[in-house]
Design an enzyme around this catalytic site. Structure first.
Site, PDB file in Angstrom:
ATOM      1  N   ASP A   9       0.677  -1.016   0.200  1.00 62.06           N
ATOM      2  CA  ASP A   9       0.094  -0.104  -0.142  1.00 62.06           C
ATOM      3  C   ASP A   9       1.029   1.194  -0.028  1.00 62.06           C
ATOM      4  O   ASP A   9       1.995   0.958  -0.144  1.00 62.06           O
ATOM      5  CB  ASP A   9      -0.929  -0.039   0.996  1.00 62.06           C
ATOM      6  N   CYS A  67       3.268  -2.679   4.052  1.00 59.72           N
ATOM      7  CA  CYS A  67       2.132  -1.767   4.415  1.00 59.72           C
ATOM      8  C   CYS A  67       3.142  -0.747   5.438  1.00 59.72           C
ATOM      9  O   CYS A  67       4.304  -0.944   5.728  1.00 59.72           O
ATOM     10  CB  CYS A  67       0.924  -1.946   5.006  1.00 59.72           C
ATOM     11  N   HIS A 100      10.476 -22.673  11.088  1.00 60.21           N
ATOM     12  CA  HIS A 100       9.646 -23.404  11.997  1.00 60.21           C
ATOM     13  C   HIS A 100       8.082 -23.282  11.316  1.00 60.21           C
ATOM     14  O   HIS A 100       7.337 -24.280  11.820  1.00 60.21           O
ATOM     15  CB  HIS A 100       9.541 -22.693  13.452  1.00 60.21           C
ATOM     16  N   HIS A 135       7.737 -29.595  13.189  1.00 63.63           N
ATOM     17  CA  HIS A 135       7.309 -28.532  12.431  1.00 63.63           C
ATOM     18  C   HIS A 135       6.381 -28.571  11.465  1.00 63.63           C
ATOM     19  O   HIS A 135       5.186 -27.804  11.313  1.00 63.63           O
ATOM     20  CB  HIS A 135       8.278 -27.357  12.176  1.00 63.63           C
TER      21      HIS A 135
END
Length: 143
Positions: A9, A67, A100, A135
């Protein structure tokens, strides 16, 4: 060549442009910039959703979104099934988000992450493989 999508943005526009140039210098990445293309005010959810759709559909392998803080655009991206967008403000967070959590989108805050740190975060995020193992089980539980 790894396919990356970039989106921002107005609050992340300047950092997106810096990272786009950095990725070109690194080489080995096919980068698609899907906007915004200026610092004129726009709505971050639109760009978070567009980047997430590109990654979820396989048009890009991973994405980097921007952003002002990285928070709003990461929340928007994470609404898309299969997306694991991580808002990282440190090198360690970037490493762990990949190792992870198998993050497939990196979010950065253009107003809070300095460009040199952002470059380090991006490089680590791109270079760190998913560790798998225990994980993988946890990532599958995310959905």
């Amino acid at each position: 060549m790894t396919k990356l999508v970039l989106a921002a943005d107005h609050g992340g526009f300047e950092l997106k442009e810096i990272i786009k140039k950095f990725l070109a210098e690194l080489g080995g990445y096919a980068v698609k910039d899907i906007g915004a293309y200026s610092a004129e005010s726009v709505d971050y959810p639109e760009y978070g959703h567009k980047a997430a759709a590109a990654v979820a559909s396989g048009q890009a392998e991973r994405g980097i979104i921007f952003c002002g803080t990285g928070i709003g655009i990461s929340i928007a991206a994470n609404k898309t099934a299969g997306i694991r967008a991580a808002n990282c403000v440190s090198e360690y967070m970037a490493e762990m988000s990949r190792s992870h959590n198998d993050a497939n989108i990196l979010a950065l805050g253009g107003r809070i992450v300095e460009p040199e740190l952002a470059k380090k975060i991006v490089k680590i995020w791109l270079d760190t493989p998913f560790a798998g193992g225990r994980h993988e089980r946890r990532v599958k539980q995310i959905g």
